[in-house]
Structure formats: structure tokens, C-alpha cells
Write a protein that holds these residues in place. Structure first.
Motif, PDB file in Angstrom:
ATOM      1  N   VAL A   1       0.844  -1.409  -0.063  1.00  0.00           N
ATOM      2  CA  VAL A   1       0.437   0.120  -0.159  1.00  0.00           C
ATOM      3  C   VAL A   1       0.953   1.207  -0.446  1.00  0.00           C
ATOM      4  O   VAL A   1       0.063   2.552  -0.385  1.00  0.00           O
ATOM      5  CB  VAL A   1      -0.852   0.295   0.970  1.00  0.00           C
ATOM      6  CG1 VAL A   1       0.123  -0.019   2.298  1.00  0.00           C
ATOM      7  CG2 VAL A   1      -2.056   1.129   1.328  1.00  0.00           C
ATOM      8  N   TYR A   2       2.073   0.984   0.563  1.00  0.00           N
ATOM      9  CA  TYR A   2       2.509   2.380   0.955  1.00  0.00           C
ATOM     10  C   TYR A   2       3.812   2.688  -0.633  1.00  0.00           C
ATOM     11  O   TYR A   2       4.269   3.390  -0.683  1.00  0.00           O
ATOM     12  CB  TYR A   2       3.743   1.807   2.064  1.00  0.00           C
ATOM     13  CG  TYR A   2       3.094   2.269   2.919  1.00  0.00           C
ATOM     14  CD1 TYR A   2       3.224   3.121   3.715  1.00  0.00           C
ATOM     15  CD2 TYR A   2       3.548   0.904   3.933  1.00  0.00           C
ATOM     16  CE1 TYR A   2       2.606   3.191   4.992  1.00  0.00           C
ATOM     17  CE2 TYR A   2       3.146   0.323   4.997  1.00  0.00           C
ATOM     18  CZ  TYR A   2       2.605   1.363   5.704  1.00  0.00           C
ATOM     19  OH  TYR A   2       2.170   1.481   6.490  1.00  0.00           O
ATOM     20  N   CYS A   3       3.343   1.933  -1.739  1.00  0.00           N
ATOM     21  CA  CYS A   3       3.708   2.006  -3.176  1.00  0.00           C
ATOM     22  C   CYS A   3       2.453   3.249  -4.068  1.00  0.00           C
ATOM     23  O   CYS A   3       3.050   3.380  -4.867  1.00  0.00           O
ATOM     24  CB  CYS A   3       3.896   0.353  -3.679  1.00  0.00           C
ATOM     25  SG  CYS A   3       5.191  -0.048  -3.629  1.00  0.00           S
TER      26      CYS A   3
ATOM     27  N   ALA B   1      -6.062   7.202  -6.367  1.00  0.00           N
ATOM     28  CA  ALA B   1      -5.629   6.367  -5.767  1.00  0.00           C
ATOM     29  C   ALA B   1      -5.436   6.527  -4.279  1.00  0.00           C
ATOM     30  O   ALA B   1      -5.468   5.120  -3.733  1.00  0.00           O
ATOM     31  CB  ALA B   1      -3.681   6.392  -6.135  1.00  0.00           C
ATOM     32  N   THR B   2      -6.146   7.202  -3.622  1.00  0.00           N
ATOM     33  CA  THR B   2      -5.718   7.202  -1.792  1.00  0.00           C
ATOM     34  C   THR B   2      -7.379   6.988  -1.634  1.00  0.00           C
ATOM     35  O   THR B   2      -7.358   5.442  -0.255  1.00  0.00           O
ATOM     36  CB  THR B   2      -5.849   8.856  -1.867  1.00  0.00           C
ATOM     37  OG1 THR B   2      -4.786  10.017  -2.224  1.00  0.00           O
ATOM     38  CG2 THR B   2      -6.040   9.142   0.062  1.00  0.00           C
ATOM     39  N   CYS B   3      -8.445   6.249  -2.471  1.00  0.00           N
ATOM     40  CA  CYS B   3      -9.380   6.153  -1.911  1.00  0.00           C
ATOM     41  C   CYS B   3      -9.271   3.835  -2.349  1.00  0.00           C
ATOM     42  O   CYS B   3      -9.640   3.463  -1.256  1.00  0.00           O
ATOM     43  CB  CYS B   3     -10.483   6.528  -3.274  1.00  0.00           C
ATOM     44  SG  CYS B   3     -11.187   7.707  -2.804  1.00  0.00           S
TER      45      CYS B   3
ATOM     46  N   ILE C   1      -7.147   3.419   0.321  1.00  0.00           N
ATOM     47  CA  ILE C   1      -8.266   3.267   1.998  1.00  0.00           C
ATOM     48  C   ILE C   1      -8.748   1.768   1.722  1.00  0.00           C
ATOM     49  O   ILE C   1      -9.281   1.237   2.812  1.00  0.00           O
ATOM     50  CB  ILE C   1      -8.816   4.374   2.325  1.00  0.00           C
ATOM     51  CG1 ILE C   1      -8.428   5.513   1.960  1.00  0.00           C
ATOM     52  CG2 ILE C   1     -10.047   4.531   2.986  1.00  0.00           C
ATOM     53  CD1 ILE C   1      -8.516   7.579   2.687  1.00  0.00           C
ATOM     54  N   LEU C   2      -9.599   1.826   0.704  1.00  0.00           N
ATOM     55  CA  LEU C   2     -10.907   0.368   1.165  1.00  0.00           C
ATOM     56  C   LEU C   2      -9.721  -0.767   0.842  1.00  0.00           C
ATOM     57  O   LEU C   2     -10.472  -2.167   1.610  1.00  0.00           O
ATOM     58  CB  LEU C   2     -11.686   0.718  -0.672  1.00  0.00           C
ATOM     59  CG  LEU C   2     -12.318   1.682  -1.192  1.00  0.00           C
ATOM     60  CD1 LEU C   2     -12.594   1.804  -2.524  1.00  0.00           C
ATOM     61  CD2 LEU C   2     -13.829   1.403  -0.420  1.00  0.00           C
ATOM     62  N   ASN C   3      -8.736  -0.754   0.761  1.00  0.00           N
ATOM     63  CA  ASN C   3      -8.246  -2.048   1.153  1.00  0.00           C
ATOM     64  C   ASN C   3      -7.937  -2.447   2.739  1.00  0.00           C
ATOM     65  O   ASN C   3      -7.856  -2.995   2.842  1.00  0.00           O
ATOM     66  CB  ASN C   3      -6.224  -1.842   0.722  1.00  0.00           C
ATOM     67  CG  ASN C   3      -5.323  -2.554   0.914  1.00  0.00           C
ATOM     68  OD1 ASN C   3      -5.584  -4.078   0.366  1.00  0.00           O
ATOM     69  ND2 ASN C   3      -4.692  -3.118   2.000  1.00  0.00           N
ATOM     70  N   PHE C   4      -7.614  -1.455   3.314  1.00  0.00           N
ATOM     71  CA  PHE C   4      -8.400  -1.705   5.075  1.00  0.00           C
ATOM     72  C   PHE C   4      -9.696  -1.462   5.118  1.00  0.00           C
ATOM     73  O   PHE C   4     -10.094  -1.635   6.228  1.00  0.00           O
ATOM     74  CB  PHE C   4      -7.660  -0.579   5.977  1.00  0.00           C
ATOM     75  CG  PHE C   4      -6.193  -0.316   5.051  1.00  0.00           C
ATOM     76  CD1 PHE C   4      -4.958  -1.477   5.819  1.00  0.00           C
ATOM     77  CD2 PHE C   4      -5.760   0.528   4.436  1.00  0.00           C
ATOM     78  CE1 PHE C   4      -3.714  -0.979   5.701  1.00  0.00           C
ATOM     79  CE2 PHE C   4      -4.739   1.332   4.071  1.00  0.00           C
ATOM     80  CZ  PHE C   4      -3.124   0.276   5.293  1.00  0.00           C
TER      81      PHE C   4
ATOM     82  N   VAL D   1      -7.303   5.298   7.366  1.00  0.00           N
ATOM     83  CA  VAL D   1      -8.093   6.538   6.793  1.00  0.00           C
ATOM     84  C   VAL D   1      -6.500   7.740   6.459  1.00  0.00           C
ATOM     85  O   VAL D   1      -6.726   8.513   5.512  1.00  0.00           O
ATOM     86  CB  VAL D   1      -9.456   6.802   7.211  1.00  0.00           C
ATOM     87  CG1 VAL D   1      -9.835   8.149   6.116  1.00  0.00           C
ATOM     88  CG2 VAL D   1     -10.403   5.204   7.275  1.00  0.00           C
ATOM     89  N   MET D   2      -6.588   8.407   7.927  1.00  0.00           N
ATOM     90  CA  MET D   2      -5.565   9.536   7.654  1.00  0.00           C
ATOM     91  C   MET D   2      -4.392   8.976   7.164  1.00  0.00           C
ATOM     92  O   MET D   2      -3.272   9.956   6.314  1.00  0.00           O
ATOM     93  CB  MET D   2      -5.637   9.675   9.742  1.00  0.00           C
ATOM     94  CG  MET D   2      -6.563  10.556  10.213  1.00  0.00           C
ATOM     95  SD  MET D   2      -6.711  12.025   8.696  1.00  0.00           S
ATOM     96  CE  MET D   2      -5.330  12.542   8.848  1.00  0.00           C
ATOM     97  N   GLY D   3      -4.095   8.021   6.693  1.00  0.00           N
ATOM     98  CA  GLY D   3      -2.730   7.461   6.765  1.00  0.00           C
ATOM     99  C   GLY D   3      -2.095   7.543   4.862  1.00  0.00           C
ATOM    100  O   GLY D   3      -1.560   8.891   4.546  1.00  0.00           O
ATOM    101  N   PRO D   4      -3.286   6.662   4.378  1.00  0.00           N
ATOM    102  CA  PRO D   4      -3.544   7.479   2.473  1.00  0.00           C
ATOM    103  C   PRO D   4      -3.784   8.659   2.339  1.00  0.00           C
ATOM    104  O   PRO D   4      -3.407   9.314   1.330  1.00  0.00           O
ATOM    105  CB  PRO D   4      -4.475   6.510   1.638  1.00  0.00           C
ATOM    106  CG  PRO D   4      -4.024   5.351   2.984  1.00  0.00           C
ATOM    107  CD  PRO D   4      -4.331   5.945   4.767  1.00  0.00           C
ATOM    108  N   THR D   5      -4.428   9.637   3.247  1.00  0.00           N
ATOM    109  CA  THR D   5      -5.116  11.177   3.537  1.00  0.00           C
ATOM    110  C   THR D   5      -4.101  11.968   3.366  1.00  0.00           C
ATOM    111  O   THR D   5      -3.816  12.669   2.460  1.00  0.00           O
ATOM    112  CB  THR D   5      -6.178  11.010   3.180  1.00  0.00           C
ATOM    113  OG1 THR D   5      -7.143   9.978   3.745  1.00  0.00           O
ATOM    114  CG2 THR D   5      -6.536  12.740   3.316  1.00  0.00           C
TER     115      THR D   5
END
Length: 412
Positions: free
Chosen positions: A108-110, A134-136, A139-142, A151-155
């Protein structure tokens, strides 16, 4: 022209011109940092794949990491392809990343290199939309374990990358504007130097012509007059006729020589005058200037009794008129312009009035010298050198009136 180049540069970046984007200051270091980050993230994803107990899943994970590296490399190295090809490489890279998410959660960090490439290829609202998408997905991956941090990490990551992107664009815009300003200053300085050299040459030619007129030409005229008076005195004297003839012969020769030299002196004076004035009157010279500017309906009028003015006064009026008429033709967007010469007993006035766009004179006066608007100051200084004044009246949308008044001490 410079401002057009600046706007074109900004438009190219907004349209996805990667060569323009990559040529900006600091862009190379930015790309290098993102490449290093991508390699580190892929190494981490490979490490996570190797540690899994499922051999088949590990093999799939390794293949996906290799595919991600391949598509990323192609997206970076083929970044100057046509836009549709670049989007295809990005789409393939995004698809590989989406497939990796359930198999290698740490991938996910990629999303970071994806953010970078989206904004690099599409540095406008389209890149922003891709980042949001890509951010959405991240987030949906979790979604099975959705938490505040998920939510806050990718955002936060997306906001940081967008913020960096906007900061770089602002820095690049400032760098481009400074570069344009430096180029304009250099160009204006060159023009100013050329103008000063030309003005110095003209001033020196006029000074020499004036000196020739006031000294050599006047002296030769005086010699002619004195010789003629001397001839009359000799003819009325009591000298013998033979002696009179001999003396008068030499005096006539001296007078003819003085006349020839006076003609040559006057020819030199004419050659040293501005070209237009050497062939015609001041009014005619202004007509010749008007003929050199197309696109404007010129009206040249004379009020008062036209007469010969001192050469330096005529030359100054012609140069000032030339500058004012040139400004009308180049900058005013005018359709008509009236040029009026007004002769009075102790003053000569030149008015140049157009129906163009107009401007705020104080705004021009407040600008630093040397940025392409030195004409009015140069004309005002030329008028002041002869004890005259120059006034400019203008309002946006109401045209412009330039008036120069020069005192006339004597006539030639």
C-alpha cells in the motif's frame, strides 16, 4: 513577448509537457528521491513476500513486484512518449499495484511513486483526480479493518505529495518569472545603451553643426560683407583706375573664395542635421515619420505662421514627435492620431493626440527605469535640455495626449 513565453511555459506544464516539467530547477533531485523511495518500498514488499509461508503466494508476490518495477521503469524512461502511451504505462502500473494490495499488504505504501508519476505526467487537475482515486483505493484496501489511521495514513500522504507538488510549481513559477525579468533587463539595458549611443551621436552632430553655423559660417558671411563694403570704398576712392582694378580683382577673388567656403559649410551643416530635416521642413519631416507607421490614420496640422526655427529646436521636436508617434503606433491600439505644430512668438508646441487604449501616466512614472518604458522619460529629458516641458494626459480607454512646448529665443 516575454510574458507570452511565460504563459506558454505554464500552459505546457498544465498540459502535461514533461520535458518542460523536468527542466525546472530541482526537478532532477525530486525525481531521484522518488526513484530511491520506490526501490526501498519494493525491497520492503519483496521482504514481506519472502517471509510468507505459502510458497505459491510468495512466487506470485515476487512476480508482482517485478512487474511493478518493470511498469515503473517504463513509465519513467518512456515519460516523453505521447500522452496516451504515458497514460497506458501508468494504467498498467496502477493495475499491478491494485493486484498487489491483497497479496502484499505492505505494498500500500507503493502509492507514493504512483502519486509522483500522476502529478508528473498530468501536472494539473487530472493528476489531482488520479491521486484522489489512488488514495480511495488504498483506504478501501483496509475495509475489513477500517480504522482512523487506515483513513488518515493514505489521506495525509496524498495531501503531503500534492502540497510538495504545488510548492515546487510555485517555486518554478517564481524562477521562470525571475529568469524572464533578467532577460528583459538585459535586453532593455542593451536597447538603452544603443539608444544612448545613438542619442550621443546625434547630439554631437548637432553640436558640431551648431558650432559650424555660429562660427565658421557666420565668419565667412562677415568676410563677404566686409569685402563688398571694401570694394565699394575703393570704387569711390581717388586711386587710379589701374590700381583700383588690380585691388578689386584680388578682393573679388577673396569674396568668391569665401562664398565657396560658405557653401561648403552650409552643406556640412545640412549633412549633420537629422536626415528628415535635411530634406524638408519640420512639418514635412513629421509627414515622413507618419508614413513609416502603418495602421493609424495620421493627421498633421500647422497652426500659426510657420517659420525656420533654430536647428537644435527643430531636431529636438522631430525626435520627440518621432518617439510619441512611435508609441501610438506600437502600444496605443489607436485608429486615429492628430499631430499639431503650433507656432507662437516665443514658443513652439507639438501636440500628439490619439484615440487609443490610454493608460495611467503615474503607473508608468512609478516603474523602475529600464523595463521597456523609457520613452516618455527620454522625451521629457530632451525637452528639459532646451528649457521646455512635456506633459502627458491619459486615462484608460480615453486615449492619450502628449504635449511638448519649447521656447524659441531666435530664428535662423
Amino acid at each position: 513577448m516575454k510574458s507570452n513565453q511565460l504563459e506558454a511555459s505554464k500552459s505546457n506544464i498544465a498540459a502535461g509537457d514533461v520535458s518542460t516539467y523536468d527542466s525546472q530547477p530541482g526537478a532532477a533531485n525530486y525525481r531521484r528521491a522518488m526513484n530511491i523511495l520506490t526501490v526501498a518500498l519494493l525491497i520492503g514488499a519483496l521482504g514481506a513476500a519472502v517471509r510468507t509461508q505459502d510458497v505459491q503466494a510468495a512466487i506470485v508476490a515476487v512476480i508482482l513486484c517485478i512487474l511493478f518495477a518493470f511498469f515503473y521503469t517504463m513509465a519513467v524512461t518512456r515519460i516523453r512518449d505521447r500522452l496516451m502511451l504515458k497514460i497506458m504505462w501508468l494504467a498498467g502500473l496502477t493495475a499491478v499495484w491494485v493486484i498487489m494490495l491483497p497479496i502484499i499488504p505492505v505494498s500500500v505504501y507503493c502509492v507514493f511513486p504512483l502519486f509522483f508519476l500522476y502529478l508528473r505526467v498530468l501536472p494539473d487537475y487530472r493528476g489531482m483526480i488520479a491521486v484522489v482515486g489512488a488514495t480511495c483505493v488504498a483506504i478501501l484496501n483496509f475495509r475489513a479493518h477500517l480504522t482512523y489511521g487506515a483513513v488518515m495514513g493514505p489521506t495525509a500522504s496524498a495531501l503531503v505529495v500534492i502540497g510538495i507538488h504545488l510548492a515546487f510549481q510555485a517555486l518554478w513559477k517564481g524562477a521562470r518569472e525571475r529568469e524572464e525579468l533578467i532577460d528583459e533587463l538585459i535586453e532593455t539595458r542593451s536597447q538603452l545603451a544603443a539608444t544612448e549611443r545613438a542619442a550621443g551621436i546625434v547630439a554631437e552632430r548637432q553640436r558640431i553643426a551648431h558650432e559650424i553655423h555660429d562660427t565658421l559660417a557666420q565668419g565667412l558671411s562677415s568676410i563677404q560683407m566686409l569685402l563688398r563694403v571694401g570694394e565699394q570704398e575703393i570704387e569711390q576712392s581717388a586711386l587710379a583706375e589701374a590700381e583700383k582694378t588690380k585691388v578689386l580683382k584680388y578682393m573679388e577673388l577673396a569674396r568668391n573664395t569665401a562664398a565657396d567656403n560658405l557653401s561648403e559649410a552650409r552643406a556640412m551643416i545640412a549633412a549633420l542635421q537629422p536626415a528628415a530635416l535635411s530634406k524638408t521642413s519640420l512639418e514635412g519631416a513629421l509627414h515622413r515619420v507618419a508614413e513609416s507607421f502603418v495602421g493609424v490614420d495620421w493627421s498633421i496640422q500647422v497652426d500659426g505662421d510657420e517659420r525656420q526655427l533654430p536647428m537644435k529646436t527643430e531636431a529636438a521636436l522631430l525626435r520627440i514627435g518621432q518617439g510619441a508617434m512611435g508609441n501610438v503606433a506600437k502600444h496605443a491600439n489607436a485608429t486615429r492620431c492628430a499631430v499639431t505644430l503650433t507656432y507662437s512668438a516665443d514658443e513652439i508646441r507639438l501636440d500628439v493626440v490619439d484615440d487609443g487604449d490610454g493608460f495611467v501616466p503615474q503607473d508608468v512614472a512609478d516603474r523602475p527605469a529600464g523595463l521597456g518604458h523609457i520613452g516618455i522619460n527620454a522625451m521629457r529629458q530632451r525637452a528639459a535640455e532646451l528649457g521646455g516641458t512635456l506633459e502627458v494626459e491619459s486615462q484608460p480607454g480615453e486615449g492619450t495626449a502628449v504635449t511638448v512646448a519649447l521656447p524659441v529665443e531666435s530664428t535662423e
